[in-house]
Every structure is written in structure tokens, then in C-alpha cells.
Design a protein around this motif. Structure first.
Motif, short mmCIF file in Angstrom:
data_model
loop_
_atom_site.label_atom_id
_atom_site.label_comp_id
_atom_site.label_asym_id
_atom_site.label_seq_id
_atom_site.Cartn_x
_atom_site.Cartn_y
_atom_site.Cartn_z
N LEU A 83 -10.35 -1.43 15.65
CA LEU A 83 -11.07 -0.17 15.79
C LEU A 83 -11.31 0.40 14.40
CD1 LEU A 83 -12.02 1.64 18.17
CD2 LEU A 83 -9.82 2.82 18.02
N ALA A 84 -12.51 0.92 14.16
CA ALA A 84 -12.84 1.52 12.87
C ALA A 84 -13.66 2.78 13.10
CB ALA A 84 -13.62 0.54 11.99
N PRO A 108 -13.03 -4.82 13.19
CA PRO A 108 -14.03 -4.29 12.26
C PRO A 108 -13.38 -3.41 11.21
CG PRO A 108 -14.15 -3.16 14.37
CD PRO A 108 -13.21 -4.30 14.56
N ALA A 109 -13.98 -3.39 10.00
CA ALA A 109 -13.47 -2.56 8.91
C ALA A 109 -14.63 -2.20 7.99
CB ALA A 109 -12.38 -3.30 8.13
N PHE A 110 -14.57 -1.01 7.40
CA PHE A 110 -15.60 -0.54 6.48
C PHE A 110 -15.16 -0.74 5.04
CE2 PHE A 110 -16.87 1.91 10.23
CZ PHE A 110 -18.25 1.79 10.18
N LEU A 143 -16.99 5.65 16.57
CA LEU A 143 -16.04 4.55 16.56
C LEU A 143 -16.76 3.21 16.68
CD1 LEU A 143 -13.39 6.06 18.99
CD2 LEU A 143 -13.00 5.59 16.57
N TYR A 144 -16.17 2.18 16.08
CA TYR A 144 -16.72 0.83 16.17
C TYR A 144 -15.60 -0.09 16.63
CZ TYR A 144 -20.60 2.91 13.78
OH TYR A 144 -21.67 3.73 13.48
N VAL A 145 -15.88 -0.85 17.68
CA VAL A 145 -14.86 -1.68 18.30
C VAL A 145 -15.41 -3.07 18.56
CG1 VAL A 145 -15.49 -0.85 20.62
CG2 VAL A 145 -13.22 -1.84 20.25
N ALA A 146 -14.58 -4.08 18.33
CA ALA A 146 -14.95 -5.46 18.65
C ALA A 146 -14.55 -5.75 20.09
CB ALA A 146 -14.25 -6.43 17.70
N GLU A 147 -15.52 -6.16 20.89
CA GLU A 147 -15.25 -6.58 22.26
C GLU A 147 -15.26 -8.11 22.28
OE1 GLU A 147 -16.82 -3.74 25.47
OE2 GLU A 147 -18.31 -3.55 23.89
N ARG A 148 -14.06 -8.65 22.15
CA ARG A 148 -13.91 -10.08 21.90
C ARG A 148 -14.58 -10.95 22.95
NH1 ARG A 148 -10.65 -13.52 24.10
NH2 ARG A 148 -9.37 -11.89 25.04
N ALA A 149 -14.30 -10.69 24.22
CA ALA A 149 -14.79 -11.56 25.29
C ALA A 149 -16.31 -11.51 25.43
CB ALA A 149 -14.13 -11.20 26.61
N GLY A 170 -5.31 -1.63 18.48
CA GLY A 170 -6.26 -1.08 17.52
C GLY A 170 -6.02 0.40 17.32
N LEU A 171 -6.16 0.85 16.05
CA LEU A 171 -5.90 2.24 15.71
C LEU A 171 -6.99 2.78 14.78
CD1 LEU A 171 -2.15 1.75 14.74
CD2 LEU A 171 -2.92 3.05 16.75
N ALA A 172 -7.29 4.06 14.93
CA ALA A 172 -8.17 4.75 14.00
C ALA A 172 -7.81 6.22 14.04
CB ALA A 172 -9.64 4.55 14.37
N PHE A 173 -8.05 6.91 12.93
CA PHE A 173 -7.63 8.30 12.81
C PHE A 173 -8.84 9.19 12.56
CE2 PHE A 173 -4.26 5.53 11.19
CZ PHE A 173 -3.31 5.76 12.18
N GLY A 174 -8.96 10.22 13.43
CA GLY A 174 -10.09 11.14 13.34
C GLY A 174 -9.68 12.48 12.79
#
Length: 285
Positions: free
Chosen positions: A220-221, A260-262, A228-234, A180-184
């Protein structure tokens, strides 16, 4: 189906969950976790709705500048485009284990085809070709603000940066499973370190700093707030991570959430892999 803060879910679903609680002697939250029909719980001020159904293992959500939603269907090896009218069109099929998507300024779509260890390019006209070959378990990709295509190699524990298929550099290594990647701001890149159960940030001068501990982070979004918003699959949830590492739950009770995506309006979307659905969250993100 819609819901909001607390247990505002269909009454039959809630009644079934509570009935299971009574039979098993568990509390409500325990029943939600163990029942076949999960109760979805959202944070105060957050509302959810199901906007797409019938997908085969959706993941890799990506919104185009025109507002269309692109989805990698891992289960069927297809790439789907969901129009603003909700119509689903498969623009490519026959891929092997597609995981994630990215789009360049010309409208070319890039696919992390994990099963073939390559990145595929799909032109606006629908032509499919190999863009980068010889990768090792590519699972996530995105264009950074400098125009480089970053590719996460899960089992090699590194992120590569491509200016072209022939020109690359190792952006960062020594990870335990980037996913997962996101840019700040100020050249900061956020990375899910899936194998280590954490989110890290890489500064513009190449230093790595831990941000937060999370479980099985996939996708990651970055929101308008800078959180940041992250999916915790388990754990079946999407978490919100503030700059100081504080974590709160945005939604839980999901079945296999990913990526996740906006959209342009600031609504947060998440793929629910196990049910083949896309869920939209509205709130102050």
C-alpha cells in the motif's frame, strides 16, 4: 519497454494477443488475461517503463532518502540495492522468505523475514542481526510518524507497534490478514486486510473504518494527492483508491504485482514478482 494509455505496447506483442483472440473467439481483454504474453494497459495520462530486470521474486520496495531503491528478493532470499545508475548490488543473502523492508533515520534497514518469523536489521555497514524474534508470519513493516516500527502478523490478524525490541503494544487486531501499511493525515493508519479483501483505516482514537473492497491486496502506498495505491496480486493490477472509496485502475496486465512505492519525484514503482521486474509509472498521482 515503455507504454502509455490504451494499447500502446510493442506491435508484435499486440498482434500476438489479437491473434489469440481470433483463434479463441474471445474479446481483446479476455485474450490479454489468458495469453502467456500479457498486454499491459494503463490509465489515461499514465506512462510505464521497465527499470530493473533479473530479480528473483521482487517485493517490499523501499526508497532511501538518497534515492536508492531497496528490494527484497523473496525467491533467492536476498536484499538488493538498486542505485540511481541502475546497478544492482546484493547487500544481504541467505534470508528465508523475506517479504518487506523499512528504514530508520540512522540508515538501518529492517527486513520482515517471514520464513524465520523475525525482523532482521541490516546496518549501513552491512552487519545482519536479529532485531525482533518470535513473531508469527511477519509480512509487512513500516515506521509510523511517531517512530514506532509497525509489523503485520498475517495469520494472527494483528499489527504490532515496537518502540524497541523489548517494548511493544498491539496497535490493532481482529483483522483477517494484514498485508500493507500507509500513513495519512490526522494520525490515520491504512491497512490492507488481505484475508477480507479490503482496505481499512484506523483513526487516531483506535476506531476502524472500511475504505474500499479490493482483491488480494499486497502492499500500500499513499500518493501526493492523498489517494491510496494498492497492488491487487490475483488480478494483475494496481488500483487507485480515493478517500470516498472510489476505485480506478492505474495499470493492469501485470504478472504478480506487489508492494507499490513512490520515489522522491513522485513516480510510482511496483514489483512484478512473476517476471522479476520493477516497473515505474509516471503520472499525476
Amino acid at each position: 519497454m515503455t507504454g502509455s494509455a490504451g494499447f500502446r505496447t510493442p506491435r508484435r506483442l499486440l498482434a500476438r494477443a489479437l491473434s489469440l483472440c481470433a483463434l479463441a473467439g474471445f474479446g481483446v481483454l479476455s485474450a490479454c488475461q489468458h495469453s502467456a504474453e500479457r498486454v499491459i494497459i494503463t490509465a489515461p495520462g499514465v506512462n510505464y517503463s521497465v527499470v530493473v530486470t533479473g530479480l528473483a521474486g521482487p517485493r517490499g520496495l523501499l526508497f532511501s532518502p538518497q534515492g536508492d531503491l531497496y528490494v527484497a528478493e523473496q525467491g533467492s532470499g536476498s536484499i538488493a540495492r538498486v542505485g540511481q545508475d541502475g546497478q544492482v548490488v546484493r547487500i544481504a543473502t541467505g534470508l528465508a522468505d523475506p517479504h518487506d523492508l523499512a528504514m530508520d533515520a540512522a540508515g538501518n534497514l529492517y527486513v520482515a523475514e517471514t520464513g524465520q518469523n523475525r525482523v532482521v536489521r541490516i546496518s549501513p555497514a552491512g552487519a545482519v542481526s536479529t532485531y525482533i524474534a518470535g513473531l508469527s508470519t511477519p509480512v509487512d513493516l513500516d515506521f509510523n510518524p511517531q517512530g514506532e516500527l509497525l509489523v503485520c502478523e498475517l495469520w494472527r490478524g494483528r499489527v504490532l507497534a515496537y518502540t524497541s525490541p523489548e517494548r511493544r503494544r498491539v496497535f490493532f487486531s481482529d483483522l483477517r490478514g494484514p498485508h500493507g501499511l500507509a500513513f495519512g493525515r490526522a494520525g490515520v493508519t491504512y491497512i490492507n486486510d488481505w484475508g477480507a479483501g479490503r482496505i481499512v483505516k484506523v483513526t487516531s482514537d483506535g476506531r476502524m473504518e472500511p475504505v474500499a473492497e479490493v482483491q488480494t491486496p499486497v502492499g500500500l502506498a499513499l500518493g501526493r494527492s492523498g489517494d491510496l495505491y494498492v497492488a491487487e496480486r490475483a488480478l494483475g493490477r494496481v488500483s487507485r483508491i480515493k478517500s470516498d472509496g472510489t476505485r480506478t485502475t492505474v495499470i493492469e496486465g501485470l504478472q504478480g504485482p506487489r508492494d507499490p512505492a513512490f520515489d522522491a519525484a513522485g513516480n510510482l514503482h511496483v514489483a512484478e514478482w512473476d517476471t522479476g521486474r520493477i516497473i515505474r509509472l509516471a503520472g499525476d498521482f
